[in-house]
Motif scaffolding. Structure first.
Motif, PDB file in Angstrom:
ATOM      1  N   CYS A  73       2.541  -1.937  -8.849  1.00  0.00           N
ATOM      2  CA  CYS A  73       3.087  -1.698 -10.249  1.00  0.00           C
ATOM      3  C   CYS A  73       4.525  -2.415 -10.384  1.00  0.00           C
ATOM      4  O   CYS A  73       5.106  -2.491  -9.226  1.00  0.00           O
ATOM      5  N   ASP A  95      -1.145   0.619  -5.965  1.00  0.00           N
ATOM      6  CA  ASP A  95       0.341   0.968  -5.665  1.00  0.00           C
ATOM      7  C   ASP A  95       0.006   2.126  -4.475  1.00  0.00           C
ATOM      8  O   ASP A  95      -0.607   2.934  -4.655  1.00  0.00           O
ATOM      9  N   ALA A  97       2.582   4.427  -4.561  1.00  0.00           N
ATOM     10  CA  ALA A  97       3.185   5.651  -5.250  1.00  0.00           C
ATOM     11  C   ALA A  97       2.498   5.982  -6.375  1.00  0.00           C
ATOM     12  O   ALA A  97       2.212   5.276  -7.114  1.00  0.00           O
ATOM     13  N   ARG A  98       1.884   7.264  -6.152  1.00  0.00           N
ATOM     14  CA  ARG A  98       1.098   7.789  -7.528  1.00  0.00           C
ATOM     15  C   ARG A  98       1.789   7.726  -8.590  1.00  0.00           C
ATOM     16  O   ARG A  98       1.367   7.688  -9.763  1.00  0.00           O
ATOM     17  N   VAL A  99       3.186   8.291  -8.474  1.00  0.00           N
ATOM     18  CA  VAL A  99       4.036   8.431  -9.547  1.00  0.00           C
ATOM     19  C   VAL A  99       4.331   6.976 -10.290  1.00  0.00           C
ATOM     20  O   VAL A  99       4.172   6.848 -11.758  1.00  0.00           O
ATOM     21  N   GLN A 100       4.019   5.928  -9.616  1.00  0.00           N
ATOM     22  CA  GLN A 100       4.218   4.507 -10.315  1.00  0.00           C
ATOM     23  C   GLN A 100       2.917   4.213 -10.864  1.00  0.00           C
ATOM     24  O   GLN A 100       2.769   3.672 -11.858  1.00  0.00           O
ATOM     25  N   LEU A 101       1.615   4.570 -10.426  1.00  0.00           N
ATOM     26  CA  LEU A 101       0.430   4.401 -10.880  1.00  0.00           C
ATOM     27  C   LEU A 101       0.418   5.048 -12.256  1.00  0.00           C
ATOM     28  O   LEU A 101      -0.092   4.685 -13.313  1.00  0.00           O
ATOM     29  N   ASP A 102       0.732   6.445 -12.170  1.00  0.00           N
ATOM     30  CA  ASP A 102       0.900   7.209 -13.447  1.00  0.00           C
ATOM     31  C   ASP A 102       1.689   6.600 -14.580  1.00  0.00           C
ATOM     32  O   ASP A 102       1.381   6.712 -15.877  1.00  0.00           O
ATOM     33  N   LEU A 118      -7.259   2.012 -11.103  1.00  0.00           N
ATOM     34  CA  LEU A 118      -5.974   2.337 -10.321  1.00  0.00           C
ATOM     35  C   LEU A 118      -6.285   2.726  -9.026  1.00  0.00           C
ATOM     36  O   LEU A 118      -7.464   3.502  -8.685  1.00  0.00           O
ATOM     37  N   CYS A 120      -4.657   4.096  -5.350  1.00  0.00           N
ATOM     38  CA  CYS A 120      -3.444   4.412  -4.627  1.00  0.00           C
ATOM     39  C   CYS A 120      -3.719   3.934  -3.131  1.00  0.00           C
ATOM     40  O   CYS A 120      -4.312   4.678  -2.321  1.00  0.00           O
TER      41      CYS A 120
END
Ligand SMILES: C[S@@+](CC[C@H](N)C(=O)[O-])C[C@H]1O[C@@H](n2cnc3c(N)ncnc32)[C@H](O)[C@@H]1O
Length: 243
Positions: A73, A95, A97-102, A118, A120
């Protein structure tokens, strides 16, 4: 009593270098909100974001048919620009990092969301089949990795890139010692403070590493384009996987 450091709270399937050195940029929610603003992105890239993005998009002209992978991301409008460019075709976005994908998904218009696939995953160990993609784009990831992670990521990218496929890497240029940013010692030190792997990256021959890794995998890669940006402080490199 044993105490863990603040950054260790972000180690949850995340590579140690990323949690330790970049939690404040990519893993901590307030930071994700803060950094994903155009003026901040522009400041970090010394005003060159638009030029780099447009150069990367130009390098997609006549891209080979097939699946498109954006490897990790990024802040800003790269992902939405790619989706627009791809029209209705899907874009794979990886990515760790899950937070980045979200966050990448949430900033898209609702009609663009279903076009984005997406995954992860750690870029150092991609769980895609060999030769899965015809195009891979890597935007400012390489310089944020330690040498070994960088090598593994390049090797994995080659593994999943099909013959005739295109790899585009947008990055800092090699050895920028004549550039004013490098020559201003204070500025260079600041940059290297926040980007602890950049100094090694500046000295590395990415093309040589890519060719070496390709040979190990029984593949051949050739560089087809290099565009220097901002008096050779940045570059956009294009490679093609040949027979
Ligand atoms: C592409 S890089 C830097 C992008 C650039 N600074 C920007 O935002 O414009 C940052 C992303 O890479 C991801 N990342 C770093 N190391 C990774 C790895 N080994 N595997 C997958 N994603 C990784 C981080 O989670 C982060 O979302």
């Amino acid at each position: 009593m044993f105490r863990i450091s603040f950054w260790e709270k972000f180690l949850d399937g995340i590579p140690e270098y990323l949690a330790r050195y970049y939690w404040w940029a990519y893993l901590w929610r307030p930071a994700i909100w803060f950094f994903d603003h155009q003026p901040i992105i522009n400041l970090i890239l010394f005003g060159q974001y638009k030029r780099l993005l447009s150069q990367a998009l130009q390098c997609l002209e006549n891209r080979p048919e097939g699946r498109f992978l954006q490897l990790t991301c990024v802040y800003g409008k790269l992902t939405s620009s790619l989706l627009k460019y791809l029209d209705n075709e899907p874009l794979y976005l990886v990515d760790v990092a899950r937070v980045q994908l979200d966050s990448s998904l949430n900033k898209l218009k609702p009609e663009q969301r279903s076009q984005l696939l997406l995954a992860c995953m750690n870029a150092e160990s991609l769980a895609f089949k060999k030769d899965s993609f015809s195009t891979i784009l890597i935007f400012f990831l390489m310089h944020e990795m330690p040498v070994s992670a960088r090598k593994r990521t390049l090797s994995e990218s080659i593994q999943v890139l099909q013959t005739g496929g295109r790899l585009i890497i947008v990055e800092y240029a090699e050895n920028p010692c004549r550039h004013w940013i490098y020559r201003l010692r204070y500025l260079r030190k600041q940059l290297l403070h926040w980007e602890p792997f950049l100094e090694d990256f500046w000295k590395e021959d990415i093309t040589a590493i890519l060719k070496q890794e390709a040979t190990k995998l029984g593949k051949t890669l050739r560089q087809t384009e290099q565009h220097l940006v901002y008096d050779s402080f940045y570059r956009v490199m294009v490679y093609e996987m040949t027979e």
